[in-house]
Motif scaffolding. Structure first.
Motif, PDB file in Angstrom:
ATOM      1  N   ALA A   1      46.005  19.176  62.779  1.00  0.00           N
ATOM      2  CA  ALA A   1      45.543  21.045  62.502  1.00  0.00           C
ATOM      3  C   ALA A   1      47.471  21.129  63.654  1.00  0.00           C
ATOM      4  CB  ALA A   1      44.594  21.063  63.913  1.00  0.00           C
TER       5      ALA A   1
ATOM      6  N   ALA B   1      50.325  23.224  61.142  1.00  0.00           N
ATOM      7  CA  ALA B   1      50.537  24.626  61.781  1.00  0.00           C
ATOM      8  C   ALA B   1      52.369  24.171  62.294  1.00  0.00           C
ATOM      9  CB  ALA B   1      49.425  25.170  63.315  1.00  0.00           C
TER      10      ALA B   1
ATOM     11  N   ARG C   1      59.716  23.220  61.476  1.00  0.00           N
ATOM     12  CA  ARG C   1      59.891  23.153  62.702  1.00  0.00           C
ATOM     13  C   ARG C   1      60.958  22.935  63.719  1.00  0.00           C
ATOM     14  NH1 ARG C   1      56.378  18.076  63.884  1.00  0.00           N
ATOM     15  NH2 ARG C   1      58.066  16.756  64.592  1.00  0.00           N
TER      16      ARG C   1
ATOM     17  N   VAL D   1      53.373  26.952  69.154  1.00  0.00           N
ATOM     18  CA  VAL D   1      52.162  26.594  68.057  1.00  0.00           C
ATOM     19  C   VAL D   1      50.862  26.003  69.099  1.00  0.00           C
ATOM     20  CG1 VAL D   1      50.496  24.830  66.748  1.00  0.00           C
ATOM     21  CG2 VAL D   1      53.302  25.241  65.865  1.00  0.00           C
TER      22      VAL D   1
ATOM     23  N   SER E   1      47.406  25.261  70.575  1.00  0.00           N
ATOM     24  CA  SER E   1      46.294  24.442  70.147  1.00  0.00           C
ATOM     25  C   SER E   1      45.298  24.621  71.228  1.00  0.00           C
ATOM     26  CB  SER E   1      47.011  22.939  70.101  1.00  0.00           C
ATOM     27  OG  SER E   1      45.857  22.350  69.688  1.00  0.00           O
TER      28      SER E   1
ATOM     29  N   ASP F   1      43.331  34.742  68.109  1.00  0.00           N
ATOM     30  CA  ASP F   1      44.700  35.352  67.078  1.00  0.00           C
ATOM     31  C   ASP F   1      44.446  36.937  66.615  1.00  0.00           C
ATOM     32  OD1 ASP F   1      44.318  32.640  66.420  1.00  0.00           O
ATOM     33  OD2 ASP F   1      41.372  33.026  65.335  1.00  0.00           O
TER      34      ASP F   1
ATOM     35  N   ARG G   1      48.327  36.324  69.627  1.00  0.00           N
ATOM     36  CA  ARG G   1      49.579  36.522  68.241  1.00  0.00           C
ATOM     37  C   ARG G   1      50.055  37.832  68.883  1.00  0.00           C
ATOM     38  NH1 ARG G   1      49.649  34.410  63.317  1.00  0.00           N
ATOM     39  NH2 ARG G   1      47.489  33.579  63.816  1.00  0.00           N
TER      40      ARG G   1
ATOM     41  N   ALA H   1      52.129  30.616  65.384  1.00  0.00           N
ATOM     42  CA  ALA H   1      51.277  29.452  64.721  1.00  0.00           C
ATOM     43  C   ALA H   1      50.007  29.035  65.350  1.00  0.00           C
ATOM     44  CB  ALA H   1      51.718  28.523  63.731  1.00  0.00           C
ATOM     45  N   ARG H   2      49.104  29.397  65.156  1.00  0.00           N
ATOM     46  CA  ARG H   2      47.303  28.484  65.785  1.00  0.00           C
ATOM     47  C   ARG H   2      47.321  27.719  65.469  1.00  0.00           C
ATOM     48  NH1 ARG H   2      41.883  27.794  65.636  1.00  0.00           N
ATOM     49  NH2 ARG H   2      41.669  30.280  64.415  1.00  0.00           N
ATOM     50  N   ALA H   3      46.869  26.281  65.607  1.00  0.00           N
ATOM     51  CA  ALA H   3      46.254  25.002  65.042  1.00  0.00           C
ATOM     52  C   ALA H   3      44.469  25.794  65.157  1.00  0.00           C
ATOM     53  CB  ALA H   3      46.642  24.250  65.596  1.00  0.00           C
TER      54      ALA H   3
END
Length: 325
Positions: free
Chosen positions: A138, A142, A147, A232, A234, A250, A254, A265-267
């Motif tokens: 994940a 993400a 990157r 990212v 996680s 989220d 965010r 970005a959220r894994a």
């Protein structure tokens, strides 16, 4: 609100904080997503059991809302079940993430009576490949292919009182140590070239009590000042996208990232990833066949299938201050 009151009973959570959390649920129809996620996990596990010849019935009991654990034990008793292998959807060692589940089982059995089924909790699974690998994939997803060197991985888990972490495990500090282990494993598998941090989220206790820090939002602000451009996030402390993930990360995290100019970005969490589902079946088979050779990635483990008597004790509750004092 009745559900949340069950969650925080006896913990001294301020009423204002409880009302704030209740409002978060209204963004999702006024209901926690975790029950439906548990139903989906049970359905996937039923398929997994059937495919591998594990002929055991599956039951589900909650700590804080229906189906309540005591009611599930009554149903088991009526079905003729006498011995239960219990899987708690929490991978780590602390009072909140392990010992409290054991205490809940004892209380539920006392409520049901002397002929209540005996429940044996399955071992911790924080370092099992079926938990670590979905998190690693994940994170890689993400990150994507674009990157940058200024990207950082931020691992999160539920904060707990610092004193609770200090008494987790037989020698203390096991909760945070296990999480650091998982963060290192996931980072090495997904992006060994990037830096990472372990931070905390979803604090709910009174402000005068020290909890594990830094908070994820404070940390994102600090990273932006240090020249990080993208993160990212996680949530390795969780197995599914329940409210503390979809709201606290989220939405709140965010928004914080946007305010300070960080790409965010959220894994994903494991959820019903087939490897995670297979892991649960493996844990059951380990116990059924008295196997001590279960798969694990960490070089050490201080938490076997049976916790020591003094392991992860309940936190001391502060006396309630009378109104107006």
């Amino acid at each position: 609100m009745p559900f949340l009151e069950n969650v925080v009973r006896g913990r001294g959570v301020p009423a204002a904080r409880l009302a704030e959390v209740a409002e978060h649920y209204q963004h999702f129809g006024g209901v926690s997503p975790i029950n439906q996620q548990n139903r989906e996990l049970l359905a996937a596990l039923r398929t997994e059991f059937d495919a591998h010849g594990v002929g055991l019935p599956l039951y589900w009991g909650n700590r804080n809302w229906h189906p309540m654990l005591a009611d599930t034990l009554r149903r088991m008793r009526a079905d003729g079940v006498r011995r239960v292998l219990g899987f708690a959807t929490s991978a780590y060692s602390s009072y909140s993430s392990c010992r409290q589940y054991r205490d809940d089982v004892v209380a539920a059995r006392d409520e049901v009576g002397a002929d209540a089924p005996v429940v044996e909790k399955l071992r911790h699974f924080y370092d099992h490949p079926g938990f670590v690998q979905p998190h690693a994939d994940a994170v890689a997803a993400a990150l994507g292919s674009e990157r940058r060197a200024t990207t950082r991985i931020v691992f999160t888990a539920h904060s707990i009182p610092a004193s609770m972490d200090a008494t987790s495990g037989p020698d203390g500090g096991l909760y945070s140590a296990q999480l650091r282990t998982v963060a290192g494993l996931v980072s090495a598998a997904a992006a060994p070239d990037l830096g990472w941090d372990l931070v905390w989220q979803s604090r709910s206790g009174p402000p005068q009590v020290p909890w594990l820090e830094p908070d994820v939002n404070d940390h994102l602000r600090a990273l932006a000042k240090d020249g990080v451009t993208d993160v990212v996030v996680s949530p390795i402390g969780f197995v599914s996208d329940h409210l503390e993930v979809v709201w606290d990360l989220d939405n709140e995290a965010r928004q914080t990232a946007a305010e300070v100019g960080l790409g965010f970005a959220r894994a994903a969490t494991p959820g019903t990833d087939p490897r995670f589902v297979s892991m649960i079946r493996e844990l059951v088979e380990e116990r059924l066949h008295a196997s001590s050779s279960g798969r694990r990635l960490a070089p050490w483990d201080a938490s076997g299938p049976s916790c020591l008597a003094g392991c992860c004790p309940a936190p001391k509750r502060r006396p309630t201050t009378p109104a107006g004092s």
